[in-house]
Design an enzyme around this catalytic site. Structure first.
Site, PDB file in Angstrom:
ATOM      1  N   GLU A   1      84.075 -27.526 -47.840  1.00  0.00           N
ATOM      2  CA  GLU A   1      83.434 -28.800 -48.196  1.00  0.00           C
ATOM      3  C   GLU A   1      82.460 -28.659 -49.351  1.00  0.00           C
ATOM      4  O   GLU A   1      82.299 -29.575 -50.162  1.00  0.00           O
ATOM      5  CB  GLU A   1      82.681 -29.375 -46.981  1.00  0.00           C
TER       6      GLU A   1
ATOM      7  N   HIS B   1      82.182 -22.275 -40.307  1.00  0.00           N
ATOM      8  CA  HIS B   1      83.511 -22.839 -40.049  1.00  0.00           C
ATOM      9  C   HIS B   1      83.979 -22.419 -38.671  1.00  0.00           C
ATOM     10  O   HIS B   1      83.728 -21.298 -38.253  1.00  0.00           O
ATOM     11  CB  HIS B   1      84.515 -22.353 -41.111  1.00  0.00           C
TER      12      HIS B   1
HETATM   13  N1  ACO Z   1      73.680 -24.113 -40.652  1.00  0.00           N
HETATM   14  C1  ACO Z   1      72.864 -23.526 -39.774  1.00  0.00           C
HETATM   15  N2  ACO Z   1      73.271 -22.960 -38.635  1.00  0.00           N
HETATM   16  C2  ACO Z   1      74.569 -22.967 -38.380  1.00  0.00           C
HETATM   17  C3  ACO Z   1      75.508 -23.560 -39.250  1.00  0.00           C
HETATM   18  C4  ACO Z   1      75.011 -24.146 -40.439  1.00  0.00           C
HETATM   19  N3  ACO Z   1      75.828 -24.728 -41.324  1.00  0.00           N
HETATM   20  N4  ACO Z   1      76.741 -23.432 -38.733  1.00  0.00           N
HETATM   21  C5  ACO Z   1      76.592 -22.785 -37.567  1.00  0.00           C
HETATM   22  N5  ACO Z   1      75.284 -22.519 -37.355  1.00  0.00           N
HETATM   23  C6  ACO Z   1      74.712 -21.806 -36.214  1.00  0.00           C
HETATM   24  C7  ACO Z   1      74.583 -22.685 -35.004  1.00  0.00           C
HETATM   25  O1  ACO Z   1      73.365 -23.357 -34.987  1.00  0.00           O
HETATM   26  C8  ACO Z   1      74.722 -21.690 -33.905  1.00  0.00           C
HETATM   27  O2  ACO Z   1      73.495 -20.991 -33.782  1.00  0.00           O
HETATM   28  P1  ACO Z   1      72.893 -20.620 -32.335  1.00  0.00           P
HETATM   29  O3  ACO Z   1      73.966 -19.864 -31.628  1.00  0.00           O
HETATM   30  O4  ACO Z   1      71.688 -19.833 -32.670  1.00  0.00           O
HETATM   31  O5  ACO Z   1      72.631 -21.931 -31.679  1.00  0.00           O
HETATM   32  C9  ACO Z   1      75.720 -20.710 -34.450  1.00  0.00           C
HETATM   33  O6  ACO Z   1      75.605 -20.776 -35.870  1.00  0.00           O
HETATM   34  C10 ACO Z   1      77.175 -21.017 -34.054  1.00  0.00           C
HETATM   35  O7  ACO Z   1      77.391 -22.387 -34.207  1.00  0.00           O
HETATM   36  P2  ACO Z   1      78.660 -23.156 -33.630  1.00  0.00           P
HETATM   37  O8  ACO Z   1      78.396 -24.621 -33.651  1.00  0.00           O
HETATM   38  O9  ACO Z   1      79.085 -22.543 -32.347  1.00  0.00           O
HETATM   39  O10 ACO Z   1      79.707 -22.751 -34.679  1.00  0.00           O
HETATM   40  P3  ACO Z   1      81.064 -23.463 -34.879  1.00  0.00           P
HETATM   41  O11 ACO Z   1      81.944 -22.409 -35.359  1.00  0.00           O
HETATM   42  O12 ACO Z   1      81.491 -24.227 -33.701  1.00  0.00           O
HETATM   43  O13 ACO Z   1      80.696 -24.513 -36.010  1.00  0.00           O
HETATM   44  C11 ACO Z   1      80.782 -25.910 -37.851  1.00  0.00           C
HETATM   45  C12 ACO Z   1      81.456 -24.750 -37.102  1.00  0.00           C
HETATM   46  C13 ACO Z   1      80.794 -27.172 -36.980  1.00  0.00           C
HETATM   47  C14 ACO Z   1      81.559 -26.182 -39.150  1.00  0.00           C
HETATM   48  C15 ACO Z   1      79.332 -25.515 -38.201  1.00  0.00           C
HETATM   49  O14 ACO Z   1      79.304 -24.305 -38.915  1.00  0.00           O
HETATM   50  C16 ACO Z   1      78.585 -26.594 -38.914  1.00  0.00           C
HETATM   51  O15 ACO Z   1      78.050 -27.522 -38.286  1.00  0.00           O
HETATM   52  N6  ACO Z   1      78.487 -26.537 -40.300  1.00  0.00           N
HETATM   53  C17 ACO Z   1      77.818 -27.531 -41.062  1.00  0.00           C
HETATM   54  C18 ACO Z   1      78.681 -28.769 -41.253  1.00  0.00           C
HETATM   55  C19 ACO Z   1      79.838 -28.547 -42.210  1.00  0.00           C
HETATM   56  O16 ACO Z   1      79.717 -27.904 -43.239  1.00  0.00           O
HETATM   57  N7  ACO Z   1      81.013 -29.120 -41.858  1.00  0.00           N
HETATM   58  C20 ACO Z   1      82.248 -28.993 -42.635  1.00  0.00           C
HETATM   59  C21 ACO Z   1      83.102 -27.915 -42.060  1.00  0.00           C
HETATM   60  S1  ACO Z   1      84.522 -27.578 -43.052  1.00  0.00           S
HETATM   61  C22 ACO Z   1      85.739 -28.499 -42.429  1.00  0.00           C
HETATM   62  O17 ACO Z   1      85.615 -29.033 -41.372  1.00  0.00           O
HETATM   63  C23 ACO Z   1      87.003 -28.724 -43.175  1.00  0.00           C
END
Ligand code: ACO
Length: 380
Positions: A317, A259
């Protein structure tokens, strides 16, 4: 690259644009407070009407008499204006997504109110959005819409209008816990949209139509299905680890985890997991719930292994999808149902913004050219 000296923050990240008594999101503590209550305390105990009252009356809870009167006022407003149904019928003929149908219909929801104020519009919107969603869903599936039932409370009536059956207490509690959990969440995009619109001294219906438009986008409320699809594809517990490892080896993201704001845990995930457990237990089939819990456990273990130090945890979610699926909602109904709950917060924020009397009007930094000379079209 230009050096920014203006304070420009892409996406307004970190900018404080409102004071509120409605909710507080603390991503580092994994805390969500709604109207002074931790979400864990409020969501599973309050009725949705109590949460509306709390959010619209300066964090005050109604006493028993006030609550009964408020429930009646809302129930009396559930029938949609005559002109709204043909709009929904036309939308169903075009098979538009349910969020588009809701956006089309929402603008018509004060048509029969005559000279009115925003308090009445707020009640009409909250009472009628479920009627619109349920009517559209039935039309889309070749069934006649059902008239709302004034003898049922808000959440129970929504389930009734969708299915035609009087829902069990466990299902009503499950839905109500979900609606309460998503009722407000700080200055998210749709709430900010509503506040901007109402700050121009526009009306409540305009503000809520704008908020629905913002909620529709996949970066906000518009993509809740994939987490559950992943659980379905995994199918059996022993397939969870190889499936999830393969995803992480490919560099894919596990849906329903991580998140932007919550960096320890999303408290809404816990509340909804508990609600889902109770509901599946009452319905007598725990297989999907147990599979989802197993997938969650493996996913967290593997995320810690593949992304050490990131602390990626289950987000709202994952269990939203499980809970709403347990209520037999199809994926296309998830986001409109989010709107059924979030409208409580949108309206609370509109009232709060109106009390400030202040137009929201940020600034932009001009980075275009200057002193250009005009060339007539035929000379370009
Ligand atoms: N699975 C695997 N790796 C992940 C995930 C995940 N669900 N979420 C983050 N990471 C990793 C990224 O690949 C990144 O790794 P790296 O630095 O080695 O490249 C690191 O964690 C940080 O990722 P960011 O994209 O900077 O994290 P951010 O906080 O911006 O992302 C987000 C948040 C977009 C929700 C992300 O966790 C994600 O894509 N999750 C999956 C989609 C999802 O569940 N969306 C619903 C969110 S809930 C809502 O919006 C109400």
């Amino acid at each position: 690259m230009t050096t920014d000296t203006t304070g420009y923050k892409p996406g307004l990240e970190g900018i404080v644009a409102a004071e509120t008594t409605l909710s507080s999101v603390d991503g580092l503590k994994g805390e969500l407070i709604i109207g002074g209550f931790f979400v864990e305390e409020l969501a599973s105990q309050a009725s949705f009407e109590e949460v509306c009252y709390l959010l619209w009356n300066d964090a005050r809870l109604p006493n028993a008499q006030e609550l009964a009167a408020f429930k009646q006022e809302l129930a009396a407003m559930r029938a949609i204006p005559e002109a709204t149904l043909p709009l929904l019928e036309a939308a169903a003929r075009h098979k538009v997504p349910a969020m588009d149908a809701l956006r089309i219909a929402a603008g018509s929801l004060d048509l029969d109110l005559g000279e009115t104020d925003d308090t009445q519009r707020a009640r009409a919107l909250t009472a009628r959005i479920p009627t619109v969603v349920a009517a559209y869903w039935r039309l889309l599936n070749g069934r006649q819409p059902l008239a709302p039932r004034a003898d049922l409370d808000h959440a129970a009536n929504y389930l009734y209008m969708l299915t035609g059956e009087t829902p069990s207490a466990a299902r009503v509690r499950g839905l109500e816990t979900y609606l309460n959990t998503v009722s407000d969440h700080g200055l998210n995009a749709s709430t900010f949209t509503a506040r901007v619109i109402i700050s121009t001294q526009s009306d409540m219906v305009s503000a809520i139509v704008g908020a629905i438009g913002a909620l529709k986008g996949p970066l906000h409320g518009g993509a809740p299905g994939p987490a559950l699809d992943m659980v379905f594809e995994i199918g059996t517990p022993e397939k969870a680890e190889p499936y999830l490892r393969a995803m992480l080896d490919r560099g894919d993201r596990l849906m329903g985890f991580g998140h932007r704001v919550y960096k320890v845990r999303d408290p809404r995930a816990d509340v909804l997991a508990n609600a889902a457990e109770k509901m599946f237990l009452a319905d007598g089939d725990m297989r999907l719930y147990e599979l989802a819990k197993h997938v969650e456990g493996v996913a967290i273990r593997l995320l810690d292994e593949y992304k050490p130090g990131r602390n990626l945890r289950t987000n709202v979610e994952f269990f939203t999808a499980l809970l709403l699926h347990g209520l037999e909602f199809e994926t296309d109904l998830f986001t409109p149902t989010f709107a059924v709950g979030r409208v409580a917060g949108w309206i609370g924020h509109c009232f709060e913004q109106q009390r400030t009397g202040r137009l929201i009007r940020p600034q932009s930094v001009y980075i275009g050219e200057r002193e250009r000379q005009w060339t007539p079209a035929e000379a370009r």
